[in-house]
Design a protein around this motif. Structure first.
Motif, short mmCIF file in Angstrom:
data_model
loop_
_atom_site.label_atom_id
_atom_site.label_comp_id
_atom_site.label_asym_id
_atom_site.label_seq_id
_atom_site.Cartn_x
_atom_site.Cartn_y
_atom_site.Cartn_z
N VAL A 1 0.86 -1.18 0.00
CA VAL A 1 0.00 0.00 0.00
C VAL A 1 0.89 1.24 0.00
CG1 VAL A 1 -1.77 1.31 1.23
CG2 VAL A 1 -1.86 -1.20 1.22
N ILE A 2 0.65 2.12 -0.97
CA ILE A 2 1.51 3.30 -1.16
C ILE A 2 0.64 4.56 -1.21
CG2 ILE A 2 3.19 4.41 -2.67
CD1 ILE A 2 3.67 1.56 -3.86
N PHE A 3 1.04 5.58 -0.47
CA PHE A 3 0.39 6.88 -0.57
C PHE A 3 1.37 7.86 -1.20
CE2 PHE A 3 -0.27 11.19 1.16
CZ PHE A 3 -1.52 11.45 0.59
N SER A 4 0.88 8.66 -2.15
CA SER A 4 1.74 9.65 -2.78
C SER A 4 1.01 10.98 -2.93
CB SER A 4 2.23 9.17 -4.15
OG SER A 4 1.13 8.90 -5.01
N ASN A 5 1.76 12.05 -2.79
CA ASN A 5 1.23 13.39 -3.03
C ASN A 5 2.38 14.25 -3.54
OD1 ASN A 5 2.73 13.99 -0.75
ND2 ASN A 5 0.95 14.34 0.57
N LYS A 6 2.21 15.56 -3.54
CA LYS A 6 3.24 16.46 -4.09
C LYS A 6 4.54 16.39 -3.31
CE LYS A 6 1.46 20.44 -1.49
NZ LYS A 6 0.87 21.81 -1.61
N ASN A 7 4.49 15.85 -2.09
CA ASN A 7 5.69 15.77 -1.26
C ASN A 7 6.46 14.47 -1.45
OD1 ASN A 7 5.19 18.30 0.00
ND2 ASN A 7 3.67 17.31 1.32
N GLY A 8 5.89 13.55 -2.24
CA GLY A 8 6.59 12.30 -2.47
C GLY A 8 5.72 11.08 -2.20
N GLU A 9 6.39 9.95 -2.03
CA GLU A 9 5.72 8.65 -1.92
C GLU A 9 6.07 7.98 -0.60
OE1 GLU A 9 5.48 5.98 -5.51
OE2 GLU A 9 6.81 4.75 -4.26
N THR A 10 5.08 7.38 0.03
CA THR A 10 5.29 6.68 1.30
C THR A 10 4.70 5.28 1.22
OG1 THR A 10 5.13 8.76 2.53
CG2 THR A 10 4.92 6.73 3.79
N ILE A 11 5.49 4.28 1.53
CA ILE A 11 4.98 2.91 1.61
C ILE A 11 4.36 2.73 2.99
CG2 ILE A 11 5.57 0.46 1.61
CD1 ILE A 11 7.88 1.13 -0.29
N LEU A 12 3.06 2.47 3.02
CA LEU A 12 2.35 2.35 4.29
C LEU A 12 2.42 0.95 4.87
CD1 LEU A 12 -0.84 4.46 3.46
CD2 LEU A 12 1.31 5.20 4.49
N THR A 13 2.42 -0.05 4.00
CA THR A 13 2.52 -1.42 4.49
C THR A 13 2.90 -2.34 3.34
OG1 THR A 13 1.37 -3.16 5.74
CG2 THR A 13 0.10 -2.04 4.06
N GLU A 14 3.50 -3.47 3.68
CA GLU A 14 3.82 -4.51 2.70
C GLU A 14 3.36 -5.85 3.26
OE1 GLU A 14 7.57 -3.95 0.24
OE2 GLU A 14 8.13 -2.89 2.07
N PHE A 15 2.99 -6.75 2.37
CA PHE A 15 2.41 -8.02 2.79
C PHE A 15 2.88 -9.12 1.85
CE2 PHE A 15 -1.51 -10.86 2.74
CZ PHE A 15 -1.26 -11.44 3.97
N SER A 16 3.33 -10.22 2.41
CA SER A 16 3.85 -11.31 1.60
C SER A 16 2.75 -12.11 0.91
CB SER A 16 4.68 -12.27 2.47
OG SER A 16 3.83 -12.98 3.37
N GLY A 17 1.55 -12.10 1.48
CA GLY A 17 0.45 -12.87 0.90
C GLY A 17 0.44 -14.33 1.33
N LYS A 18 1.43 -14.73 2.11
CA LYS A 18 1.49 -16.13 2.55
C LYS A 18 0.40 -16.40 3.59
CE LYS A 18 5.36 -18.11 3.44
NZ LYS A 18 6.66 -18.44 4.05
N ASN A 19 -0.19 -17.58 3.48
CA ASN A 19 -1.20 -18.04 4.46
C ASN A 19 -2.30 -17.01 4.68
OD1 ASN A 19 1.76 -19.05 5.96
ND2 ASN A 19 0.33 -20.53 5.12
N LYS A 20 -2.78 -16.41 3.60
CA LYS A 20 -3.71 -15.30 3.73
C LYS A 20 -5.08 -15.71 4.26
CE LYS A 20 -4.91 -15.37 -1.21
NZ LYS A 20 -4.97 -14.56 -2.45
#
Length: 320
Positions: free
Chosen positions: A260-279
């Motif tokens: 999950v990524i949020f971006s605006n005029k100030n740049g980009e921020t990764i909010l979370t990452e998920f491997s998808g394993k055992n979902k």
């Protein structure tokens, strides 16, 4: 939770794999069709399931089973769920919950009358990235446009092209891109913004009339959500919300959400990452929590969401 499993397809095996990681889930029996008995034996052996049944009525008579997991063809979800509820069993039903809102509403009434849990296993709200995404929606400001895409060529597509119509491409069995893949996009967006004001579907139809791919337009006040899905081709999948203050992007399909990524005029921020394993572990863990705590409110709140999705699907199908 003492579970009896119905079905022998890929999603059933995924459920069983993740159930093994959940100490409070005990798989007692598997019910399969007589002609699939050998497959049932292989699954029972692999996942240490003590009982195999080929008759659903006998399966439901087992007093040790308190919950039935249904992972079979879309068209018979309603029939099997209704029988299980009438037998006094709690039900976990794979998506799509039912193929019409009338069926969903009837199951809802039965579950509440009998004080039984009834869950649709559509996974999205139980995944860690979804909460991150939902909490970040206000950051985009006024929403202007939503794009959701879940496109992955089916492993059954080559057989379909040769004239062999399996359930995934059988319109009479509620196959097709809307029920199989686009349903995830609908769950995702309706979970965030509720039912749209209007909904229209633009399918790409195969030779038997099934939608091998298609796009749904959901009209909300002030913005549109475009939901695309394909079983006849592949592309990068994701969900993107554009607003006048920023953009929120979920990489990966709505059923997985790898980043999950949020971006605006100030740049980009990764909010979370998920491997998808055992979902599937996440939804099962929540179902068990509700079951142990007798939290019917949480269950029935999500059930209302499932009904809302079926109502939107009804509207989409009316324009098929």
């Amino acid at each position: 939770m003492r579970i009896g499993v119905v079905g022998n397809g890929m999603i059933v095996k995924m459920f069983l794999q993740d159930a093994l990681l959940t100490e409070k889930a005990q798989i007692l029996s598997i019910c399969i069709r007589p002609h699939s008995l050998e497959k049932g034996r292989q699954i029972a052996s692999e996942y240490q399931i003590p009982l195999i049944e080929t008759d659903y009525d006998n399966f439901l008579k087992n007093p040790e089973i308190d919950t039935v997991y249904i992972g079979i063809s879309n068209l018979v979800h309603y029939e099997y769920a209704k029988k299980a509820l009438e037998a006094g069993k709690h039900v976990i039903c794979e998506k799509p919950f039912t193929v019409s809102s009338a069926e969903a509403k009837e199951l809802n009434v039965i579950a509440k009358e009998k004080q039984l849990f009834l869950w649709e296993a559509f996974i999205i709200p139980y995944l860690p990235p979804y909460s991150s995404f939902k909490n970040a929606v206000p950051k985009v400001g006024n929403v202007k446009l939503i794009q959701a895409n879940f496109s992955k060529i089916s492993s059954r597509y080559s057989q379909y092209l040769k004239g062999e119509i399996l359930p995934a491409f059988d319109l009479s069995l509620a196959g097709g891109a809307l029920y199989d893949l686009n349903i995830y996009n609908l769950h995702f967006i309706i979970g965030l913004f509720g039912k749209p004001d209007t909904a229209h579907y633009y399918p790409v139809k195969g030779y038997n009339g099934v939608d091998t791919s298609g796009g749904a337009i959901l009209q909300y006040k002030g913005f549109q959500a475009v939901c695309c899905a394909a079983k006849d081709s592949t592309s990068p999948s994701g969900v993107c919300i554009q607003g006048d203050a920023g953009t929120l992007l979920a990489e990966g399909s709505a059923s997985t959400l790898s980043k999950v990524i949020f971006s605006n005029k100030n740049g980009e921020t990764i909010l979370t990452e998920f491997s998808g394993k055992n979902k599937l572990h996440y939804e099962l863990t929540e179902f068990i929590r509700q079951f142990e705590e007798h939290d019917f409110d949480s269950c029935y709140e999500m059930l209302e969401h499932s009904i809302a999705v079926t109502e939107v699907v009804d509207e989409l199908l009316s324009s098929f």
